[in-house]
Design an enzyme around this catalytic site. Sequence first.
Site, PDB file in Angstrom:
ATOM      1  N   LYS A   1      22.194  26.988  41.565  1.00 23.67           N
ATOM      2  CA  LYS A   1      23.086  25.841  41.331  1.00 23.67           C
ATOM      3  C   LYS A   1      22.331  24.533  41.513  1.00 23.67           C
ATOM      4  O   LYS A   1      22.609  23.556  40.816  1.00 23.67           O
ATOM      5  CB  LYS A   1      24.280  25.889  42.289  1.00 23.67           C
ATOM      6  CG  LYS A   1      25.285  26.977  41.945  1.00 23.67           C
ATOM      7  CD  LYS A   1      26.523  26.837  42.802  1.00 23.67           C
ATOM      8  CE  LYS A   1      27.501  27.973  42.583  1.00 23.67           C
ATOM      9  NZ  LYS A   1      28.622  27.936  43.525  1.00 23.67           N
TER      10      LYS A   1
ATOM     11  N   LYS B   1      25.200  36.931  34.058  1.00 22.90           N
ATOM     12  CA  LYS B   1      26.535  37.182  34.604  1.00 22.90           C
ATOM     13  C   LYS B   1      27.593  36.364  33.869  1.00 22.90           C
ATOM     14  O   LYS B   1      27.344  35.213  33.516  1.00 22.90           O
ATOM     15  CB  LYS B   1      26.486  36.771  36.081  1.00 22.90           C
ATOM     16  CG  LYS B   1      27.623  37.247  36.921  1.00 22.90           C
ATOM     17  CD  LYS B   1      27.535  36.654  38.329  1.00 22.90           C
ATOM     18  CE  LYS B   1      27.721  35.167  38.318  1.00 22.90           C
ATOM     19  NZ  LYS B   1      27.832  34.526  39.600  1.00 22.90           N
TER      20      LYS B   1
ATOM     21  N   LYS C   1      32.248  31.153  35.203  1.00 22.89           N
ATOM     22  CA  LYS C   1      33.178  30.073  34.851  1.00 22.89           C
ATOM     23  C   LYS C   1      32.420  28.855  34.359  1.00 22.89           C
ATOM     24  O   LYS C   1      32.935  28.056  33.596  1.00 22.89           O
ATOM     25  CB  LYS C   1      33.958  29.610  36.102  1.00 22.89           C
ATOM     26  CG  LYS C   1      34.939  30.589  36.666  1.00 22.89           C
ATOM     27  CD  LYS C   1      35.733  29.871  37.770  1.00 22.89           C
ATOM     28  CE  LYS C   1      36.127  30.830  38.869  1.00 22.89           C
ATOM     29  NZ  LYS C   1      35.522  30.543  40.168  1.00 22.89           N
TER      30      LYS C   1
HETATM   31  P1  TYM Z   1      33.901  32.528  42.701  1.00 27.68           P
HETATM   32  O1  TYM Z   1      35.091  31.723  42.397  1.00 27.68           O
HETATM   33  O2  TYM Z   1      32.611  32.172  42.089  1.00 27.68           O
HETATM   34  O3  TYM Z   1      34.169  34.055  42.361  1.00 27.68           O
HETATM   35  C1  TYM Z   1      35.334  34.687  42.817  1.00 27.68           C
HETATM   36  C2  TYM Z   1      35.131  36.183  42.921  1.00 27.68           C
HETATM   37  O4  TYM Z   1      34.813  36.732  41.645  1.00 27.68           O
HETATM   38  C3  TYM Z   1      33.604  37.480  41.724  1.00 27.68           C
HETATM   39  N1  TYM Z   1      32.902  37.329  40.449  1.00 27.68           N
HETATM   40  C4  TYM Z   1      32.527  38.357  39.674  1.00 27.68           C
HETATM   41  N2  TYM Z   1      32.653  39.686  39.818  1.00 27.68           N
HETATM   42  C5  TYM Z   1      32.155  40.458  38.832  1.00 27.68           C
HETATM   43  N3  TYM Z   1      31.544  39.981  37.720  1.00 27.68           N
HETATM   44  C6  TYM Z   1      31.400  38.650  37.545  1.00 27.68           C
HETATM   45  N4  TYM Z   1      30.806  38.184  36.461  1.00 27.68           N
HETATM   46  C7  TYM Z   1      31.897  37.774  38.552  1.00 27.68           C
HETATM   47  N5  TYM Z   1      31.909  36.434  38.683  1.00 27.68           N
HETATM   48  C8  TYM Z   1      32.522  36.178  39.861  1.00 27.68           C
HETATM   49  C9  TYM Z   1      32.841  36.850  42.878  1.00 27.68           C
HETATM   50  O5  TYM Z   1      31.897  37.736  43.407  1.00 27.68           O
HETATM   51  C10 TYM Z   1      33.958  36.549  43.844  1.00 27.68           C
HETATM   52  O6  TYM Z   1      34.310  37.684  44.603  1.00 27.68           O
HETATM   53  N6  TYM Z   1      31.797  32.220  47.127  1.00 27.68           N
HETATM   54  C11 TYM Z   1      32.962  32.849  46.542  1.00 27.68           C
HETATM   55  C12 TYM Z   1      34.251  32.202  46.993  1.00 27.68           C
HETATM   56  C13 TYM Z   1      34.510  32.316  48.469  1.00 27.68           C
HETATM   57  C14 TYM Z   1      34.785  33.524  49.171  1.00 27.68           C
HETATM   58  C15 TYM Z   1      35.002  33.139  50.532  1.00 27.68           C
HETATM   59  C16 TYM Z   1      34.869  34.862  48.782  1.00 27.68           C
HETATM   60  C17 TYM Z   1      34.546  31.296  49.367  1.00 27.68           C
HETATM   61  N7  TYM Z   1      34.869  31.802  50.615  1.00 27.68           N
HETATM   62  C18 TYM Z   1      35.297  34.082  51.502  1.00 27.68           C
HETATM   63  C19 TYM Z   1      35.166  35.803  49.776  1.00 27.68           C
HETATM   64  C20 TYM Z   1      35.362  35.417  51.112  1.00 27.68           C
HETATM   65  C21 TYM Z   1      32.805  32.849  45.020  1.00 27.68           C
HETATM   66  O7  TYM Z   1      31.831  33.210  44.518  1.00 27.68           O
HETATM   67  O8  TYM Z   1      33.803  32.456  44.282  1.00 27.68           O
END
Ligand code: TYM
Length: 337
Positions: A113, A200, A203
């Site tokens: 990032k 991957k 978003k």
């Molecule tokens: P975020 O919003 O990027 O992603 C949310 C969840 O979706 C999963 N994910 C995926 N899984 C499979 N294939 C993909 N292409 C893909 N893209 C995203 C992510 O692994 C995630 O589970 N850092 C976290 C947000 C967060 C969080 C937490 C999660 C903040 N605090 C505490 C768990 C516990 C995140 O990546 O969000």
Amino acid sequence: MGRPRVLSGVQPTGALHIGNWIGAISSWVPLQESHDNFLCVVDLHAITVPHDPKQLSENTLSTAAIYLACGIDPKLSSIFIQSQIKAHSELCWLLNCVTPLNWLERMIQFKEKAVKQADNVSVGLLDYPVLMAADILLYDADLVPVGEDQKQHLELARNIAQQRINSRFGKGQKPLLKVPKGLIRKEGARVMSLTDGQSKMSKSDPNEGSRINLLDPPELINKKIKRAKTDTHIGLEFGNIDRPEADNLLTIYSVLSGMGRDSVAKECSEMGWGTFKPLLAEAAIEALKPIQKRYKDLINDKTELSIVLEQGRANAEVVAEKTLNRVRSALGLIERN
Ligand code: TYM
């Protein structure tokens, strides 16, 4: 002894896609039967990169509505907005003071990032994983269901709890903070882009065609799948490293159709892309139909959503405050009257 706990969250940084659903949200639903689920919309994480305030508020509510639309039952799970519970920021600060800087500099997502932000990298972006550790540790979570890309952040949360808090400040038999386990599904933990089977689904990919969003209408899903990258072979197969698109699209099909890997491998072993793509589109449209319908109702009249978020906030706050006070006191901070 209450039920074991789950904590997870999604950033309200844009439209949620099938990667978020398959990799994370779909695993939360069955856990509701056996665990107390704390599911937050992590808006404080979303502001670690430049953002539009109006868009953030909209995305925050929309993400919470998606949780409900995907089958999260507010009677079984607490859904809340991270920033509404101040303990997240406060525990983050306490953890900041014991977390070595070089643990954060090693984080792959930070490095990725940071490149995109050029000379505009915020301290918050570097600190992102510590805030995530605070999210998890505040709820004494047993399980954290996430996609594969969060493995390193989860390991960091475990290390902070174990090596930096429990072993330094814990006294009694019971650890000060529970050391959580990750839950990463075997199939679909890393859903790849429709336009490049090696990167991957994300978003933040500027190419809309790279992902299927949960709220995409059927025509758009058809169009995106029609344009998805393929290869020149006939017969589709899982697990061939030279055919990442085939593996990815078959995996998506297997999960969304509910058929499972073996049946899909058999059904598609001699199929060409021209036959497969409409099947995949149909499976995606059908899987998303009930989510989209429920979402529309929730977002058109937000009464239910605000009741759910208020209840979720109240439930979460009690648990979070308790943990925060435990840590404050172990660190020698004077208790509030
Ligand atoms: P975020 O919003 O990027 O992603 C949310 C969840 O979706 C999963 N994910 C995926 N899984 C499979 N294939 C993909 N292409 C893909 N893209 C995203 C992510 O692994 C995630 O589970 N850092 C976290 C947000 C967060 C969080 C937490 C999660 C903040 N605090 C505490 C768990 C516990 C995140 O990546 O969000």
